[in-house]
Design a protein around this motif. Sequence first.
Motif, PDB file in Angstrom:
ATOM      1  N   ILE A  83       0.871  -1.174   0.000  1.00 20.50           N
ATOM      2  CA  ILE A  83       0.000   0.000   0.000  1.00 20.50           C
ATOM      3  C   ILE A  83       0.901   1.215   0.000  1.00 20.50           C
ATOM      4  CG2 ILE A  83      -1.806   1.246   1.239  1.00 20.50           C
ATOM      5  CD1 ILE A  83      -2.614  -1.458   2.502  1.00 20.50           C
ATOM      6  N   ASP A  84       0.669   2.124  -0.930  1.00 21.70           N
ATOM      7  CA  ASP A  84       1.521   3.304  -1.070  1.00 21.70           C
ATOM      8  C   ASP A  84       0.637   4.526  -1.265  1.00 21.70           C
ATOM      9  OD1 ASP A  84       3.840   4.829  -1.318  1.00 21.70           O
ATOM     10  OD2 ASP A  84       4.143   4.342  -3.425  1.00 21.70           O
ATOM     11  N   PHE A  85       1.205   5.704  -0.986  1.00 22.94           N
ATOM     12  CA  PHE A  85       0.508   6.963  -1.221  1.00 22.94           C
ATOM     13  C   PHE A  85       1.450   7.883  -1.972  1.00 22.94           C
ATOM     14  CE2 PHE A  85      -0.610  11.344  -0.096  1.00 22.94           C
ATOM     15  CZ  PHE A  85      -1.940  11.354  -0.508  1.00 22.94           C
ATOM     16  N   LYS A  86       0.971   8.387  -3.094  1.00 18.01           N
ATOM     17  CA  LYS A  86       1.762   9.317  -3.905  1.00 18.01           C
ATOM     18  C   LYS A  86       1.019  10.636  -3.991  1.00 18.01           C
ATOM     19  CE  LYS A  86       4.902   6.514  -6.166  1.00 18.01           C
ATOM     20  NZ  LYS A  86       5.659   5.911  -5.124  1.00 18.01           N
ATOM     21  N   LYS A  87       1.700  11.710  -3.611  1.00 15.16           N
ATOM     22  CA  LYS A  87       1.105  13.038  -3.722  1.00 15.16           C
ATOM     23  C   LYS A  87       1.124  13.463  -5.181  1.00 15.16           C
ATOM     24  CE  LYS A  87       2.052  14.733   0.872  1.00 15.16           C
ATOM     25  NZ  LYS A  87       2.548  15.793   1.702  1.00 15.16           N
ATOM     26  N   ASP A  88       0.075  14.207  -5.559  1.00  9.34           N
ATOM     27  CA  ASP A  88       0.032  14.774  -6.903  1.00  9.34           C
ATOM     28  C   ASP A  88      -0.708  16.110  -6.846  1.00  9.34           C
ATOM     29  OD1 ASP A  88      -2.739  14.222  -6.861  1.00  9.34           O
ATOM     30  OD2 ASP A  88      -2.489  12.326  -7.925  1.00  9.34           O
ATOM     31  N   SER A  89      -0.947  16.709  -7.998  1.00  9.32           N
ATOM     32  CA  SER A  89      -1.569  18.040  -8.044  1.00  9.32           C
ATOM     33  C   SER A  89      -3.014  18.030  -7.518  1.00  9.32           C
ATOM     34  CB  SER A  89      -1.548  18.581  -9.475  1.00  9.32           C
ATOM     35  OG  SER A  89      -2.269  17.712 -10.327  1.00  9.32           O
ATOM     36  N   MET A  90      -3.646  16.863  -7.475  1.00 13.08           N
ATOM     37  CA  MET A  90      -5.021  16.763  -6.986  1.00 13.08           C
ATOM     38  C   MET A  90      -5.063  16.383  -5.509  1.00 13.08           C
ATOM     39  SD  MET A  90      -6.760  17.497  -9.659  1.00 13.08           S
ATOM     40  CE  MET A  90      -8.413  16.915  -9.434  1.00 13.08           C
TER      41      MET A  90
END
Length: 197
Positions: A83-90
């Motif tokens: 399980i991973d979390f990637k930040k993005d513009s949204m």
Amino acid sequence: MTQPVITVTESAQAYLRDLLEKQSSPGIAVRIFVERPGTPHAECCMAYCPEGEQEADDVRLEFEGFHAFIEAASVRYLEDASIDFKKDSMGGQLTFRAPKSRVPDLHEDASLEERINYILYTEINPNLASHGGNVQLLELTEDNVAVLEFGGGCQGCSAVDMTLKSGVERTLKERLPELTAVRDKTDHSVTDNAYYR
């Protein structure tokens, strides 16, 4: 029960910790499970789990600032999951990868539903694939009736009754004597991809 090997990255832990802290229920956790495990339609799911709502046989995982429960029946399908979390513009996206979630797995105490899915995906669907077809279990009723749905070249095929009776139903009932009946719930009026019309 063996401990599932689930990797939860630091960024995913921080995201989940922040999410849980915003909930009004003290001691709330997350519960992780696989819907339709061992089939091509398997989905990895995560839901809020208020204190006391976990199942007695759930496996508890401890993380800094929160804990997670793994549904016991899903443990083997979640081995090597991440399980991973990637930040993005949204804002960002939580991603869940479980390579074994769709792999048929039959164990000694497998449920009737698991055994039906195993036979469908390891024996019956490889044969139907030669005609571009497939079949999946939609439901197992309380009186052990398997409700199936055909797809691909089997949907709308003029030979589907023969396929159901002399192929699928015969195989399932021979292998699983506790199965009382097999029913087809496919809309066969759609014949766009039918193998035989």
